[in-house]
Design a protein around this motif. Sequence first.
Motif, PDB file in Angstrom:
ATOM      1  N   SER A   1       0.844  -1.197   0.000  1.00  0.00           N
ATOM      2  CA  SER A   1       0.000   0.000   0.000  1.00  0.00           C
ATOM      3  C   SER A   1       0.880   1.248   0.000  1.00  0.00           C
ATOM      4  CB  SER A   1      -0.915   0.011   1.229  1.00  0.00           C
ATOM      5  OG  SER A   1      -1.775  -1.104   1.236  1.00  0.00           O
ATOM      6  N   TYR A   2       0.325   2.325  -0.539  1.00  0.00           N
ATOM      7  CA  TYR A   2       1.005   3.611  -0.527  1.00  0.00           C
ATOM      8  C   TYR A   2       0.275   4.510   0.467  1.00  0.00           C
ATOM      9  CZ  TYR A   2       3.081   1.801  -4.789  1.00  0.00           C
ATOM     10  OH  TYR A   2       3.756   1.016  -5.699  1.00  0.00           O
ATOM     11  N   VAL A   3       1.021   4.959   1.464  1.00  0.00           N
ATOM     12  CA  VAL A   3       0.422   5.702   2.575  1.00  0.00           C
ATOM     13  C   VAL A   3       0.916   7.141   2.553  1.00  0.00           C
ATOM     14  CG1 VAL A   3       0.120   5.808   5.080  1.00  0.00           C
ATOM     15  CG2 VAL A   3       0.324   3.587   3.944  1.00  0.00           C
TER      16      VAL A   3
ATOM     17  N   ILE B   1      -4.615   6.141   2.187  1.00  0.00           N
ATOM     18  CA  ILE B   1      -4.031   4.828   1.931  1.00  0.00           C
ATOM     19  C   ILE B   1      -4.524   4.350   0.564  1.00  0.00           C
ATOM     20  CG2 ILE B   1      -3.732   2.466   2.767  1.00  0.00           C
ATOM     21  CD1 ILE B   1      -4.602   3.473   5.543  1.00  0.00           C
ATOM     22  N   TYR B   2      -3.581   4.073  -0.339  1.00  0.00           N
ATOM     23  CA  TYR B   2      -3.919   3.630  -1.689  1.00  0.00           C
ATOM     24  C   TYR B   2      -3.370   2.214  -1.893  1.00  0.00           C
ATOM     25  CZ  TYR B   2      -4.399   8.685  -2.208  1.00  0.00           C
ATOM     26  OH  TYR B   2      -4.757  10.000  -2.025  1.00  0.00           O
ATOM     27  N   ARG B   3      -4.221   1.329  -2.412  1.00  0.00           N
ATOM     28  CA  ARG B   3      -3.800  -0.056  -2.656  1.00  0.00           C
ATOM     29  C   ARG B   3      -4.352  -0.524  -3.998  1.00  0.00           C
ATOM     30  NH1 ARG B   3      -1.692  -3.799   0.778  1.00  0.00           N
ATOM     31  NH2 ARG B   3      -1.768  -5.970   0.096  1.00  0.00           N
TER      32      ARG B   3
ATOM     33  N   ASP C   1      -4.798  -3.814  -6.530  1.00  0.00           N
ATOM     34  CA  ASP C   1      -4.790  -5.260  -6.735  1.00  0.00           C
ATOM     35  C   ASP C   1      -4.762  -5.503  -8.238  1.00  0.00           C
ATOM     36  OD1 ASP C   1      -5.196  -7.968  -6.920  1.00  0.00           O
ATOM     37  OD2 ASP C   1      -6.609  -8.050  -5.233  1.00  0.00           O
TER      38      ASP C   1
ATOM     39  N   THR D   1      -8.217   0.569  -4.369  1.00  0.00           N
ATOM     40  CA  THR D   1      -8.876   0.969  -3.123  1.00  0.00           C
ATOM     41  C   THR D   1      -8.197   2.208  -2.578  1.00  0.00           C
ATOM     42  OG1 THR D   1      -9.405  -1.335  -2.618  1.00  0.00           O
ATOM     43  CG2 THR D   1      -9.572   0.239  -0.818  1.00  0.00           C
TER      44      THR D   1
ATOM     45  N   ARG E   1     -13.936   5.061   2.428  1.00  0.00           N
ATOM     46  CA  ARG E   1     -13.210   4.126   1.568  1.00  0.00           C
ATOM     47  C   ARG E   1     -13.907   4.018   0.213  1.00  0.00           C
ATOM     48  NH1 ARG E   1     -12.304  -0.984   4.638  1.00  0.00           N
ATOM     49  NH2 ARG E   1     -10.572   0.241   5.479  1.00  0.00           N
TER      50      ARG E   1
ATOM     51  N   TRP F   1      -5.909  -1.121  11.729  1.00  0.00           N
ATOM     52  CA  TRP F   1      -4.989  -0.942  10.598  1.00  0.00           C
ATOM     53  C   TRP F   1      -3.655  -1.580  10.975  1.00  0.00           C
ATOM     54  CZ3 TRP F   1      -1.838   4.042   9.519  1.00  0.00           C
ATOM     55  CH2 TRP F   1      -1.142   3.916   8.329  1.00  0.00           C
TER      56      TRP F   1
ATOM     57  N   SER G   1      -0.092  -2.064  10.213  1.00  0.00           N
ATOM     58  CA  SER G   1       0.898  -1.325   9.436  1.00  0.00           C
ATOM     59  C   SER G   1       2.282  -1.509  10.026  1.00  0.00           C
ATOM     60  CB  SER G   1       0.541   0.168   9.418  1.00  0.00           C
ATOM     61  OG  SER G   1       1.567   0.926   8.819  1.00  0.00           O
TER      62      SER G   1
END
Length: 354
Positions: free
Chosen positions: A156-158, A174-176, A178, A185, A206, A224, A226
């Motif tokens: 994920s990119y936070v 938070i970017y994820r 798939d 997301t 979200r 979360w 992390s």
Amino acid sequence: MRILDRYLAWAVIGGTLLTLGVLLPLMGVFILADEMDSIGIERYGIADALLFMLLSLPRYAYLIFPIATLIGALIGLGTLASRSELVAMRAAGLSVSRIVRAAMLGGLLLAILAFVLGEVVAPVSEQRGVELRRQALSGDVAQRTPDGFWAVDDGSYVNIREIRSGTSLRDIFIYRVDATKGVLTATHAGGARYQDGHWILEDISRSTASAEGVEVERIASAGWDSMLDPGLLKVVVADPHALPVWGLYKYIRFMWVNKQDAGPYEVAFWGKVLHPVLTLSMILVAIPLLLGSSRSTGMGRRIFAGIMVGILYYLISRTFAYLALLFGMNPFLAAIAPPLLFISGALMLLRRVS
């Protein structure tokens, strides 16, 4: 008389530089000792700790500069007193006020040096040192940018816009992605707190984008998991004392606009603004300590007296800072009260000596 003025001024400057030359290596040893527990984590080695220590020294030199000035004035002018030079000057008609003025001239040059050190050199070196330390400890998975703190967290990119402390965050994105399912997301949380070894996100929005469309859900709170532990985040929290005075002013205005508590930054701001006054007040304190003692007073006693006065000032300044933070005392009054107290005491002693 101008020759005597320069002679006295350089005695103060030379004593101060000598004091800094002794104190800074000791500060470096203490900084390095604090870093020993971090050596061995990720890529953080002894060379990184040494570099971090060297880059931190300008800030510590700025912090101890007033005390170094006090001890330096006691050493420099005390050397003249032990050789009876001050007595000879007074016997030749040099008044106490003239000695004070000459010493203050040296103090003014030292105050300018401290300003350059604290507002130009220290912020840059401190920021660089913290950045290098953070990169070594985090394994290059995190980066501080003008848009906040960015990190790669298990795919994920936070993006954290505001780090209030190592355990309290605000405005988290938070970017994820798939790739196998073609799903993106994006999560936004108004805040996060660290509790019982886990992060708790609050006020969550979200959005999930896929081939079928976009789904949006709102959640009051959720856990979360992390890798961003409080120890790592504390490394990137800006210390108010590490910012230049103009940076503090801009940050204080930003916090006012966002209706946040800027108390610690206001106290640090006025402390930096009044730092030259503090440096000069320490020289003013040193002169009656010298003129009021006998020529046979040893250098060790003078240095001990300077250390005791420095400790007393530290306790008084900390007391006023806590009054400002805990009881809402005006930050300007909290910052200016200790120097004024010492200046008043020094003037009273000078009157007695004169």
